[in-house]
Design a protein around this motif. Sequence first.
Motif: not given
Ligand code: ACO
Length: 195
Positions: A59, A119, A121, A123-124, A131, A155, A163
């Motif tokens: 992040q 919500v 934090d 992270y995947v 996936r 948050d 997204g």
């Molecule tokens: N770019 C844009 N959108 C994305 C991306 C990406 N690289 N990765 C996931 N998404 C969104 C999209 O809507 C995607 O759907 P799409 O592939 O059809 O576009 C959807 O998430 C996919 O859903 P999942 O596979 O179930 O989600 P995922 O396992 O990828 O986990 C998460 C989502 C946790 C947000 C992950 O992308 C991640 O760890 N991101 C980096 C850390 C982050 O930004 N965390 C949130 C911080 S804010 C907070 O925690 C309050």
Amino acid sequence: MEFPFDLAPVLGPERFCVVDQHLRPAGTAPLVSPRREQQLEQRLRTVIDELGKASAKAQGLSTPVTSAARMESNRHVLYMLRDTRPPRGAVLGFLKVGYKKLFLLDQDGSHVEVEPLCVLDFYVHESQQRRGLGRELFREMLQRERMAPQRLAVDRPSPKLLGFLDKHFGLCRPIPQVNNFVIFEGFFSTRTAPA
Ligand code: ACO
């Protein structure tokens, strides 16, 4: 995310591991010796700290939002999703939530004091994103917390999380706030919709 030790004794045998401020995952075997107890707790701390650091890095945050010490001093709940395959297993991602007192603006722009589940934090692991694992984690949390997605406050959501919430839960119409939290249409609705 892999660790140089077997995760099963640390996190329990299940795909989901839930930890609160007591840092005692359900399903871990009864402890045999204080030394082993100390070792497992230290390993759990390492897992939580490393996950927090990875999330912060993803992040672009200078300080992790999640650490073992922060877990102990707050009433937060950490959901971890695991790959339980031997020999050591891996942690695929985590989601941290907790109740917080917030002043939020409703649709009419009036201040309301509420204490929603937030919500905090999420992270995947980079190698596992897009996936469906994030959705699996989120759905598990909603089910265990008996929560509807539109009742959550988020948050500082990242663009990826925004997204994600739109795609999986149809949360796309935020109600503007003056703090860092984002809530969506339906948050103040008196009708309860199932998760
Ligand atoms: N770019 C844009 N959108 C994305 C991306 C990406 N690289 N990765 C996931 N998404 C969104 C999209 O809507 C995607 O759907 P799409 O592939 O059809 O576009 C959807 O998430 C996919 O859903 P999942 O596979 O179930 O989600 P995922 O396992 O990828 O986990 C998460 C989502 C946790 C947000 C992950 O992308 C991640 O760890 N991101 C980096 C850390 C982050 O930004 N965390 C949130 C911080 S804010 C907070 O925690 C309050």
